[in-house]
Design an enzyme around this catalytic site. Structure first.
Site, PDB file in Angstrom:
ATOM      1  N   ASP A 208      31.327  93.218 124.269  1.00 42.63           N
ATOM      2  CA  ASP A 208      31.721  94.594 123.983  1.00 42.63           C
ATOM      3  C   ASP A 208      30.854  95.055 122.811  1.00 42.63           C
ATOM      4  O   ASP A 208      30.157  94.243 122.180  1.00 42.63           O
ATOM      5  CB  ASP A 208      33.213  94.650 123.644  1.00 42.63           C
TER       6      ASP A 208
ATOM      7  N   HIS B 231      38.247  98.492 118.373  1.00 48.19           N
ATOM      8  CA  HIS B 231      37.202  99.317 117.779  1.00 48.19           C
ATOM      9  C   HIS B 231      37.338  99.362 116.264  1.00 48.19           C
ATOM     10  O   HIS B 231      36.343  99.443 115.545  1.00 48.19           O
ATOM     11  CB  HIS B 231      37.269 100.748 118.326  1.00 48.19           C
TER      12      HIS B 231
END
Length: 563
Positions: free
Chosen positions: A301, A228
């Site tokens: 993702d 992330h």
């Protein structure tokens, strides 16, 4: 006579071809692949490109912008995040609204409605849904049936809410003990077991009508970094990956899993070089499709994660590279404006680059084919949820009983049962005065139910707080400490020289037990769900057997709390 038969046959063939070529909507009958091709042929460039978009939005109610993307652009999917799910009934209403808007389009193609409901630690749809023991508990029980039923009951709850795709199972191998991103989300560090349990989980979800998605290809378990925020670099070469991280995907591809999520992970010692696997045609086309033989959807993702955008230079460049590399769906956690460069630049590339246009149309065909296969028929997830069934069915009553059983089967005693001290079972008489130290309300509730009259303290790592905790501990005969992270490990060490019986109740990842060999007893559960605490204390008291096996057998120190 023969001429008449031949003419009739040709007429039937022509009618069949004509129905396929001139399909009017998603509800038309016909062969899945032929109908998918016909529907994409009927799309404009904008509509084909929109099928490759899966967007999230902020808030419990659908934003006007996400509604514009569905109504005007006819995007292919939406992703539900934790910030959308506080009120379960409202979520069900929202899903119905989104699908009704999509179905009003000329081709009547429904949305893929996806979320992350892995079980255990990762549970984006909260509200009234079940809290579950999670993947590592399944790995500790070792039964494929536990994986199947976990997938089934999680899927059954999602289906009631109109959610037809789940980004699970997670089949990352717990290779790096320092990993805090994966940890108990993994089935363990045995790749074959992870693949078999992942396949069983997938089958359970599919029985419930939900599309399974394995992640994070090619494997997020060998790094302690979080994609992330950064692009993790994993130094394993391809031979290691093939015989370790890629084994679950090799198994799942043979079991025809319908979708795989690509991870923002760099493997510089492979032919992909510094590129994220999610943006690498070598990983996605040469290996996943070519060598492994996967034929389903590939989904990125979240492309708004720094692990992807920082390498590509911009979100629009990352999206184009993702599609060119072999992803079929680009997933964005937030809703861009209708004329954001991520849209306008991709559309311009479609019109200017025939190869890119063909790639987008190929992706759209694959997306529509998966929808035709999974979103139609009696077993398909309803487009518009029945709110009465939602209220009656969440949490799933059968599922609740099963998850308690799974929690009980997965409890693992790592120290104190068959050694010199033989701490377990720790009856109330043997325990004496009990002091509970932890950071979960359910730990205290279950602990006080097991040991009535126990004192309790919510610990922190502040110096004054630690001294206060020690003052309670000095008055006890037995200290039961709930350990779940590195901060707690530091607090636990302050209890070492008190001369008290110290029992560690480990939740989530058990790897911290490696550093506390001095404790008198150690027991592991793998979730902070209430059922896991109840099961753990029941095993501690000797009321149920602790049958779980630590699912990290190949690593040093397995079967004992390390050194």
């Amino acid at each position: 006579m023969q001429l008449r038969i031949l003419s009739s046959f040709l007429l039937l063939v022509c009618l069949s071809v004509s129905r396929s070529l001139f399909a009017q909507s998603f509800t038309d009958p016909g062969d899945t692949d032929e109908l998918a091709a016909a529907l994409v042929a009927a799309m404009s460039d904008e509509e084909a490109l929109a099928q490759t978009f899966m967007l999230g939005w902020v808030g419990a109610e659908p934003s006007p912008l996400i509604m514009d993307w569905i109504r005007d652009r006819h995007i292919g999917g939406v992703k539900i995040f934790g910030w959308n799910t506080g009120d379960t009934l409202r979520l069900a209403e929202t899903v119905g609204t989104l699908q009704q808007t999509a179905l009003a389009g000329k081709l009547k193609i429904p949305l893929l409605v996806a979320t992350d409901q892995e079980g255990g630690w990762i549970r984006h749809v909260k509200g009234a849904t079940s809290e579950t023991p999670g993947n590592m508990a399944i790995g500790a029980s070792g039964y494929p049936r536990d994986a199947y039923l976990s997938g089934y009951y999680i899927g059954r709850e999602l289906a009631l809410l109109g959610i037809n795709m789940n980004f699970a199972p997670t089949v990352d191998i717990y290779t790096n003990r320092a990993s805090t991103v994966i940890g108990p989300r993994s089935f363990g560090n045995d790749p074959v077991r992870a693949g078999l349990l992942g396949a069983a989980f997938m089958k359970g979800q599919q029985t419930a009508g939900v599309i399974a998605t394995a992640k994070h290809y090619p494997g997020h378990g060998d790094t302690d970094l979080d994609s992330h925020g950064v692009l993790p670099r994993i130094n394993a070469d391809f031979d290691v990956l093939w015989d370790r991280e890629l084994i679950p995907y090799r198994i799942l591809a043979r079991e025809n899993i319908p979708a795989i999520m690509s991870g923002h992970l760099s493997f510089p010692n492979t032919q992909a070089g510094s590129a994220p696997a999610s943006l690498s045609s070598w990983f996605l086309q040469d290996i996943l499709r070519g060598r492994i033989g996967f034929r389903g959807l590939v989904i990125t993702d979240d492309l708004m994660m720094n692990g992807a955008t920082a390498w590509a230079g911009s979100l629009s460049q990352a999206a184009k590279q993702a599609l060119l590399s072999g992803n079929d769906i680009v997933m964005l956690s937030k809703t861009p404006s209708l004329w954001d460069p991520v849209w306008t630049s991709l559309l311009a590339s479609m019109r200017q680059e025939p190869a890119f246009r063909e790639r987008v149309q190929d992706a759209a065909r694959r997306i529509v084919a998966v929808k035709l296969e999974h979103l139609r028929g009696e077993t398909a997830v309803p487009y518009v949820p029945n709110l009465a069934k939602v209220e009656a069915g969440l949490p799933d009553p059968e599922g609740s009983r099963f998850f308690l059983d799974l929690a009980a089967r997965s409890v693992t005693i790592l120290k104190g049962k068959e050694d010199v001290k033989n701490v377990f079972p720790l009856t109330t008489e043997r325990a004496g005065k009990v002091f509970l130290a932890g950071q979960y309300l359910d730990f205290f509730s279950a602990g006080r139910a097991a040991y009535p009259g126990a004192s309790a303290y919510w610990y922190t790592s502040e110096p004054g707080a630690i001294e206060e905790m020690l003052s309670y501990a000095r008055r006890a005969d037995t200290v039961i400490f709930c350990l779940s992270d590195a901060e707690g490990l530091g607090v636990l060490r302050s209890l070492r020289n008190l001369g008290k019986r110290v029992i560690v109740f480990s939740v989530l990842s058990p790897v911290y037990l490696d550093q506390v060999s001095w404790v008198d007893g150690a027991l592991a559960v793998y979730s902070y769900a209430p059922e896991s605490f109840v099961a753990g204390f029941s095993s501690m008291l000797g009321r149920i057997p602790a049958q779980g096996q630590l699912p990290l057998q190949a690593l040093p120190g397995d079967g004992r709390p390390g050194s």
